[in-house]
Design an enzyme around this catalytic site. Sequence first.
Site, short mmCIF file in Angstrom:
data_model
loop_
_atom_site.label_atom_id
_atom_site.label_comp_id
_atom_site.label_asym_id
_atom_site.label_seq_id
_atom_site.Cartn_x
_atom_site.Cartn_y
_atom_site.Cartn_z
N SER A 100 15.31 22.41 -15.07
CA SER A 100 13.44 22.90 -15.23
C SER A 100 13.90 25.04 -15.98
O SER A 100 14.83 24.97 -15.43
CB SER A 100 12.97 23.14 -13.49
N GLU A 111 9.59 9.52 -16.09
CA GLU A 111 7.49 9.83 -16.16
C GLU A 111 7.44 9.16 -17.81
O GLU A 111 6.83 8.93 -17.74
CB GLU A 111 7.44 11.07 -16.39
N LYS A 133 16.06 22.16 -9.75
CA LYS A 133 15.45 20.70 -10.31
C LYS A 133 16.17 20.08 -10.80
O LYS A 133 17.28 20.10 -11.54
CB LYS A 133 14.34 21.58 -10.88
N HIS A 145 0.48 -0.94 -0.02
CA HIS A 145 0.07 -0.09 -0.04
C HIS A 145 1.03 1.02 -0.44
O HIS A 145 0.55 2.78 0.76
CB HIS A 145 -0.95 0.02 1.24
#
Length: 474
Positions: free
Chosen positions: A293, A306, A299, A172
Site C-alpha cells: 500500500s 481480488e 500491508k 456457511h
Amino acid sequence: MSDQPAENTKAQSAASANAMWGGRFAAGPDAIMEAINASIGFDRRLFAQDIAGSRAHAAMLAAQDIISPSDAEAIREGLLTVLSEIETGSFPFSTALEDIHMNVEARLKEVIGEPAGRLHTARSRNDQVAVDFRLWVRDQADAAVAGIEALQKALLAQAEAGADWVMPGFTHLQSAQPVTWGHHMLAYVEMLSRDAGRFRDARARMNECPLGAAALAGTSFPIDREATAKALGFDRPMANSLDAVADRDFALEFLSAATLCAMHLSRLAEELVIWSSAQFRFVRLSDRFSTGSSIMPQKRNPDAAELLRAKIGRILGATVSLFTVMKGLPLAYSKDMQEDKEQVFDAADTLMLSLAAMTGMVSDMTANREALRAAAAAGFSTATDLADWLVRTLGLPFREAHHVTGSLVALAEKKGCDLPELSLAEMQSGHAGITQEVYSVLGVENSVASRTSYGGTAPSEVKKQVSRWKARLA
Ligand code: ARG
C-alpha cells in the site's frame, strides 16, 4: 508466434468504391458507415487462420482443376509473403478494406497480380470467417486445457505436501468439521478437471469444417471439402452449408466453458483473499503475487486474487453478449455475427491470464500449518465426532446423540472452553454412559483420520487421490 499483428497506421484512401465489389457501386461508403462496418481493428487477430484457410482452399482448387497449378503456386507463395509482412509489422492494414479477409486478398493482388483474383472461387467471406474463427477458438480451447492442467499440477503439489495438515472445513463460512489441506486443494483439482472436460468436449464438437459452404448454399464448382477439412485438421466437413455459415454455437460453448472455469477460479480467489488476511493467516502469498500500500506500510494486498475474483464479470458478460447477438437471428449469415469476435477474444485473453495468475499464486503460496491446525480445533469442530461416538458406542439414536452433544457444546461455551476440555463428570452430565474413551475422538487429527469413506477427508484417502491425480496429470 503472436497472433496480434503489429500496428500499421498507413491509411488507404476510401474515396473510391470498394475494389472487391465496386462493379455495382458508384460511390464509396460514408465515413461513419466505414467506421461501423469495419472489423479489421479486431479481426486482424485471425490473420494466421485466414491465411491457413486460403492456402488449403487454393491447394484444393488446383487439385480439383478449378485453378491452374501455376496460379495455385503463385497464390501459395504470395500468401507466405503476406503472412511474413503481417508477422513483421510491415503489412499495410486498411480500414477501407473492412476485414482481415479483404485486407489479405487485396495485398495478395498487389504482390502476385492476376492469380490473386482466382483465390475467392467457390468461396465466400461467410464460410471464410466461419473457418477462421473456428480455428482460432479451437486453439484457445487447447490452450485452456493446457492452462487448467498447469493449475491442477500446482494444486496437486500443495495437496501432496499437506495431505494430512488439519484445517477447519466450513459450511456457511462457520467452522463445521476439520478437514485436511490436501483434501481442500483436491476439491479444486476435481472442479478444474470438469472444466477441462468441457473445453475438450467443445473442441470435439466444433472440429468440423465450414469451408466450402460458400455464401450459404454451397457451390457449383467440383470442390473437395474432405480435402480442405483434412488439411486444416478438422475431422470432417460440416454437412449443411446453411448451418456452416450461420451458427456460432462453438464460440458460445467455448464461452460457457470459460464462464464455468472463471466461476471456479473466483471461488478459489475468494478463499485466498480470506485466507491471506491477518485474521485468518492460513496462507501467505508470495511477494511476487502480492502488492503493498502506498500509505500503510504493513500491508500485503492479495490484488491478483481480488482481480481473479472479479474477472468472471468480463467472461460472463461476453457470454451473455454473444447469446444476445445470436438469439433470434434468421438463417443464414447476418452481419450481426461480426459482433462475435471481440467478446470471444477478450474472454479468451482474460481466461488465459487468469489461469496463469492463479497457477503462479498457488505454486508460490505457503500454507501456515500451525494456524490451520489452531483454527481447526476452534468452534467445537469435533461435535459431530462426539455425536457419532454416542451412536456407535452407546447405541443412541443419532437425533438423541445430536441433542446430548448440543447440550455439551452449550456447557463448554458457557465455561469458555473447548469440548475436549470438559471433565468426564461434565461429559456425564450430558449422558451418564459417557466414558473416558470419548476423548479419543475429540482431537482434530482423530476426527480427520476417521473419515475414510470414499472421497472423504482422511489423509489415507487424500493420499490415494493424490496418487491417482499424479498418474493422470503425468
Ligand atoms: N467481417 C465479417 C464478419 O466478421 C466477415 C464476413 C462478411 N460477410 C458478409 N457477407 N458481409 O462477420
